[in-house]
Scaffold this motif. Structure first.
Motif, PDB file in Angstrom:
ATOM      1  N   GLY A   1      21.081  29.454  40.177  1.00  0.00           N
ATOM      2  CA  GLY A   1      21.065  29.608  41.624  1.00  0.00           C
ATOM      3  C   GLY A   1      22.157  30.507  42.157  1.00  0.00           C
ATOM      4  N   LYS A   2      22.724  30.115  43.296  1.00  0.00           N
ATOM      5  CA  LYS A   2      23.705  30.948  43.990  1.00  0.00           C
ATOM      6  C   LYS A   2      25.059  30.851  43.298  1.00  0.00           C
ATOM      7  CE  LYS A   2      21.162  31.869  47.768  1.00  0.00           C
ATOM      8  NZ  LYS A   2      20.722  33.234  48.106  1.00  0.00           N
ATOM      9  N   PRO A   3      25.835  31.924  43.393  1.00  0.00           N
ATOM     10  CA  PRO A   3      27.200  31.834  42.858  1.00  0.00           C
ATOM     11  C   PRO A   3      28.067  30.997  43.786  1.00  0.00           C
ATOM     12  CG  PRO A   3      26.871  33.940  43.947  1.00  0.00           C
ATOM     13  CD  PRO A   3      25.550  33.209  44.019  1.00  0.00           C
ATOM     14  N   ILE A   4      29.283  30.682  43.325  1.00  0.00           N
ATOM     15  CA  ILE A   4      30.245  30.070  44.239  1.00  0.00           C
ATOM     16  C   ILE A   4      31.207  31.165  44.680  1.00  0.00           C
ATOM     17  CG2 ILE A   4      30.046  27.746  43.302  1.00  0.00           C
ATOM     18  CD1 ILE A   4      32.834  28.407  41.954  1.00  0.00           C
ATOM     19  N   VAL A   5      31.622  31.081  45.953  1.00  0.00           N
ATOM     20  CA  VAL A   5      32.432  32.143  46.540  1.00  0.00           C
ATOM     21  C   VAL A   5      33.820  31.601  46.825  1.00  0.00           C
ATOM     22  CG1 VAL A   5      32.590  33.782  48.457  1.00  0.00           C
ATOM     23  CG2 VAL A   5      30.348  33.071  47.596  1.00  0.00           C
ATOM     24  N   VAL A   6      34.845  32.389  46.525  1.00  0.00           N
ATOM     25  CA  VAL A   6      36.208  31.973  46.845  1.00  0.00           C
ATOM     26  C   VAL A   6      36.895  33.086  47.632  1.00  0.00           C
ATOM     27  CG1 VAL A   6      36.449  30.384  44.912  1.00  0.00           C
ATOM     28  CG2 VAL A   6      37.061  32.784  44.595  1.00  0.00           C
ATOM     29  N   ALA A   7      37.898  32.700  48.455  1.00  0.00           N
ATOM     30  CA  ALA A   7      38.504  33.639  49.402  1.00  0.00           C
ATOM     31  C   ALA A   7      40.018  33.598  49.333  1.00  0.00           C
ATOM     32  CB  ALA A   7      38.043  33.294  50.813  1.00  0.00           C
ATOM     33  N   TYR A   8      40.628  34.700  49.695  1.00  0.00           N
ATOM     34  CA  TYR A   8      42.092  34.825  49.649  1.00  0.00           C
ATOM     35  C   TYR A   8      42.591  35.536  50.902  1.00  0.00           C
ATOM     36  CZ  TYR A   8      41.039  34.236  44.663  1.00  0.00           C
ATOM     37  OH  TYR A   8      40.559  33.786  43.464  1.00  0.00           O
ATOM     38  N   THR A   9      43.659  35.014  51.497  1.00  0.00           N
ATOM     39  CA  THR A   9      44.392  35.777  52.503  1.00  0.00           C
ATOM     40  C   THR A   9      45.373  36.670  51.749  1.00  0.00           C
ATOM     41  OG1 THR A   9      46.194  34.180  52.627  1.00  0.00           O
ATOM     42  CG2 THR A   9      44.320  33.801  54.100  1.00  0.00           C
ATOM     43  N   ARG A  10      46.024  37.551  52.496  1.00  0.00           N
ATOM     44  CA  ARG A  10      47.016  38.415  51.853  1.00  0.00           C
ATOM     45  C   ARG A  10      48.110  37.558  51.178  1.00  0.00           C
ATOM     46  NH1 ARG A  10      47.263  43.548  52.250  1.00  0.00           N
ATOM     47  NH2 ARG A  10      45.954  43.608  54.098  1.00  0.00           N
ATOM     48  N   GLU A  11      48.530  36.496  51.877  1.00  0.00           N
ATOM     49  CA  GLU A  11      49.570  35.628  51.310  1.00  0.00           C
ATOM     50  C   GLU A  11      49.030  34.883  50.072  1.00  0.00           C
ATOM     51  OE1 GLU A  11      52.635  35.609  51.497  1.00  0.00           O
ATOM     52  OE2 GLU A  11      52.998  33.774  50.354  1.00  0.00           O
ATOM     53  N   ASP A  12      47.743  34.512  50.109  1.00  0.00           N
ATOM     54  CA  ASP A  12      47.134  33.851  48.938  1.00  0.00           C
ATOM     55  C   ASP A  12      47.186  34.764  47.710  1.00  0.00           C
ATOM     56  OD1 ASP A  12      46.495  31.714  50.545  1.00  0.00           O
ATOM     57  OD2 ASP A  12      44.363  32.225  50.733  1.00  0.00           O
ATOM     58  N   LEU A  13      46.909  36.049  47.927  1.00  0.00           N
ATOM     59  CA  LEU A  13      46.950  36.997  46.802  1.00  0.00           C
ATOM     60  C   LEU A  13      48.362  37.079  46.242  1.00  0.00           C
ATOM     61  CD1 LEU A  13      44.683  40.026  47.845  1.00  0.00           C
ATOM     62  CD2 LEU A  13      44.161  38.177  46.249  1.00  0.00           C
ATOM     63  N   ASN A  14      49.337  36.976  47.151  1.00  0.00           N
ATOM     64  CA  ASN A  14      50.727  37.015  46.713  1.00  0.00           C
ATOM     65  C   ASN A  14      51.064  35.772  45.883  1.00  0.00           C
ATOM     66  OD1 ASN A  14      53.342  38.109  46.534  1.00  0.00           O
ATOM     67  ND2 ASN A  14      54.016  36.721  48.164  1.00  0.00           N
ATOM     68  N   VAL A  15      50.573  34.608  46.351  1.00  0.00           N
ATOM     69  CA  VAL A  15      50.774  33.361  45.593  1.00  0.00           C
ATOM     70  C   VAL A  15      50.154  33.506  44.208  1.00  0.00           C
ATOM     71  CG1 VAL A  15      50.009  30.944  45.413  1.00  0.00           C
ATOM     72  CG2 VAL A  15      50.978  31.799  47.560  1.00  0.00           C
ATOM     73  N   TRP A  16      48.951  34.049  44.174  1.00  0.00           N
ATOM     74  CA  TRP A  16      48.215  34.196  42.915  1.00  0.00           C
ATOM     75  C   TRP A  16      48.971  35.092  41.942  1.00  0.00           C
ATOM     76  CZ3 TRP A  16      42.692  36.795  42.551  1.00  0.00           C
ATOM     77  CH2 TRP A  16      42.152  36.534  41.286  1.00  0.00           C
ATOM     78  N   SER A  17      49.357  36.284  42.422  1.00  0.00           N
ATOM     79  CA  SER A  17      50.016  37.213  41.499  1.00  0.00           C
ATOM     80  C   SER A  17      51.396  36.667  41.101  1.00  0.00           C
ATOM     81  CB  SER A  17      50.128  38.612  42.109  1.00  0.00           C
ATOM     82  OG  SER A  17      51.020  38.625  43.191  1.00  0.00           O
ATOM     83  N   THR A  18      52.027  35.895  41.995  1.00  0.00           N
ATOM     84  CA  THR A  18      53.309  35.269  41.633  1.00  0.00           C
ATOM     85  C   THR A  18      53.102  34.244  40.518  1.00  0.00           C
ATOM     86  OG1 THR A  18      54.105  35.531  43.900  1.00  0.00           O
ATOM     87  CG2 THR A  18      55.292  33.962  42.509  1.00  0.00           C
TER      88      THR A  18
END
Lengths: 442, 145
Positions: A103-120
């Motif tokens: 079926g459908k994929p699952i979708v996830v979202a990031y704010t600019r700060e979220d991307l910073n948390v992720w790369s950190t």
């Protein structure tokens, strides 16, 4: 083994050594913030809390997290595409999605700060295994909707390595790049790296002779045996990185140089272990399903997300001195488990059985069939230099020994079939270990 | 003198034996003799080839599982009872046979039997005074490359 030369501690790792008490108050403050944000902006979350008569302010101490309902994968599908977002779209700077086999994929979202948390988080994982500025990193996870490629990419860039966004596929070219660019770090799935080693061998390239010294492997469960095999054949150190798109992508946790479990970046991702049947929280040390709560992700907060990964939280402190807790290496998922003749079987059990006979893990695949209502399990194993013999009886002996070893662990009869080299399809992403031909809906 | 035998793993399905044979043929490699033994799900194809190293490299580079084994060729007459006499010598010397197959061509009207012994050096030492061991050069003499 190539030396993994000592490097001074990267300042980015400071949070890994935060005193427990300080960590707990930070976690509580962030948890309260997440719950408030989700309650105010995610209708599904609000409805579930209201149903239970819980208000965000009821979260007064860390243990109160147990009052909150679980989130499961189906919730992401049911609210497809944007139903769990907690910030307006103008604040969302990136979307990723799972491949979604059904079926459908699952979708996830990031704010600019979220991307910073992720790369950190990824950069802290990399720092823990000694990646530093000047390293040349080949990212062979798929780029695109999958979080693996861009997730690893962000972390390596954050730490200041030179990034080669190779993405998956075209393995001969991957090996060529690795050699020609003097790659020192590789990030991909462990099964794909084994495929790269095989390809290099065919190209007459011995990976042990190349500058590559460590690999960051994840996105699929793998065993200690597979780690030993990778390290032996390539001369690199093979480290675990753990993560899932629903939480952030890779970087939720990572092994350190001690290679003794995976540290969870607890200031960003709060771990619990539950009994998968009852949902009851289990004490550290006890095995169960890992549940994660994002503590610093605003576009799509995930509260008590059930990962389906089976592990336990280590009770001892790691020799590296990090105060953030560790989970044991994840060798299985409750998703991977299949039930055959009433017995729960994990592919990792079969791998362990094979490794008890053979020192080198052959390429294998598990095939489930149903014949007149009776389930059968077949394990296809590719012959290699050590398994092949000019006498048929010798091959039959090996086949029986392997069959008995698997039967001893599973307690059910299996049929072992020897196959020609390269007859089992290689994956360029996650290895497909189990083919279920039982047609359970028929 | 021992011979180098090439063994190949083949799955029990149509076309697998020919995949190997065609590869050798396309590269101008002639097979002097062969035997195929099979179990229910796979087989082992054994080949005697003059330039066995070239054949091995070629097969390995095409992903075949290859094993090189020492075998011994013993000369026999094209006459009733001659193989039986060879086996009597082996029996008397307590030399165990793993498997055998025939090599009927050439050799000035004689044939050769290819033997796989558990320990070929030991077998040769025990029987060489009574039986004619065929040298690789003689075996391949009348076989075109």
């Amino acid at each position: 083994m190539k030396p993994n030369k000592a490097v001074p501690m990267n300042p980015i790792s400071a949070m890994d050594f935060i005193p427990q008490e300080q960590l707990h108050s930070l976690q509580l403050a962030r948890l309260r913030d997440m719950v408030e944000l989700a309650y105010a902006n995610v209708p599904l979350f609000k409805a579930r809390l209201d149903e239970r008569g819980i208000k965000p302010d009821d979260i007064q101490k860390l243990e109160d997290i147990r009052l909150l309902p679980f989130t499961v994968k189906a919730d992401l599908r049911d609210t497809y595409p944007f139903g769990l977002f907690a910030t307006p779209m103008k604040d969302v700077v990136r979307l990723h999605a799972s491949s979604g086999t059904t079926g459908k994929p699952i979708v996830v979202a990031y704010t600019r700060e979220d991307l910073n948390v992720w790369s950190t988080a990824v950069a802290r994982a990399l720092a823990a295994v000694g990646v530093h500025e000047g390293d040349i990193a080949q990212i062979s996870y798929g780029y695109g909707l999958f979080t693996g490629g861009l997730g690893a990419h962000g972390g390596f860039e954050h730490i200041g390595a030179t990034v080669i966004p190779a993405s998956g596929g075209n393995t001969e070219r991957q090996v060529m790049l690795m050699k020609d660019f003097g790659v020192t770090c590789v990030a991909c799935t462990p099964s794909y790296f084994l495929h790269m080693i095989e390809t290099a061998e065919k190209m007459g390239i011995d990976m042990r002779e190349l500058p590559v010294r460590l690999g960051i492997f994840g996105a699929e469960p793998w065993t200690e045996a597979m780690r030993a095999l990778i390290e032996k054949k390539s001369g690199i150190k093979a480290y675990d990185i753990y993560g899932l798109s629903e939480i952030v992508g890779p970087g939720v946790g990572c092994s350190c140089m001690e290679q003794d479990g995976l540290h969870i970046f607890e200031d960003f991702f709060y771990p619990e272990i539950i009994d998968p049947a009852t949902g009851e929280v289990l004490p550290d040390g006890q095995e169960g399903e890992l549940v994660l709560t994002t503590l610093a992700k605003r576009a799509m907060p995930m509260i008590r997300y059930r990962t389906r990964d089976i592990t336990h939280i280590e009770t001892s402190q790691c020799a590296c001195g990090r105060t953030i807790r560790r989970i044991a290496k994840i060798g299985r998922r409750s998703d991977d488990m299949f039930i055959i003749r009433g017995v729960n079987v994990f592919p990792s059990q079969i791998e362990t059985a094979i490794m008890s006979v053979e020192s080198v893990l052959p390429v294998y695949q598990i095939i489930l069939t149903r014949d007149h209502g009776l389930d059968n399990i077949e394990v296809d194993i590719e012959v290699n230099e050590t398994l092949f013999h000019d006498r048929v009886s010798a091959i039959e002996d090996i086949r029986h020994t392997l069959g008995h070893a698997i039967e001893r662990i599973l307690g059910i009869r299996v049929f072992v079939k020897m196959c020609a080299p390269n007859s089992i399809p290689r994956s360029e992403g996650k290895a497909k270990r189990v083919i279920d031909r039982r047609n359970l809906n028929a | 003198m021992k011979l180098k035998q090439i063994s190949l793993f083949v799955e029990n399905k149509p076309g697998t034996v020919n995949a190997a044979l065609k590869l050798l043929a396309d590269n101008g490699i002639n097979i002097s003799t062969l035997s195929l033994s099979d179990s229910k799900f796979f087989g082992v194809l054994r080949l005697l080839i003059r330039d066995w190293e070239k054949a091995r490299d070629l097969l390995e580079s095409h992903q075949f599982a290859v094993k090189i084994t020492d075998v011994v060729a013993i000369e026999v007459d094209h006459a009733a009872g001659s193989l039986s006499r060879v086996l009597e010598v082996l029996d008397r010397n307590q030399v165990n046979i793993e498997y055998l197959y025939a090599f009927a061509a050439g050799l000035h009207g004689k044939a050769a039997i290819i033997f796989r012994f558990e320990d070929p050096d030991d077998a040769i030492a025990k029987i060489k005074s009574e039986l004619k061991i065929v040298e690789p050069l003689d075996l391949f003499r009348e076989i075109p490359d």
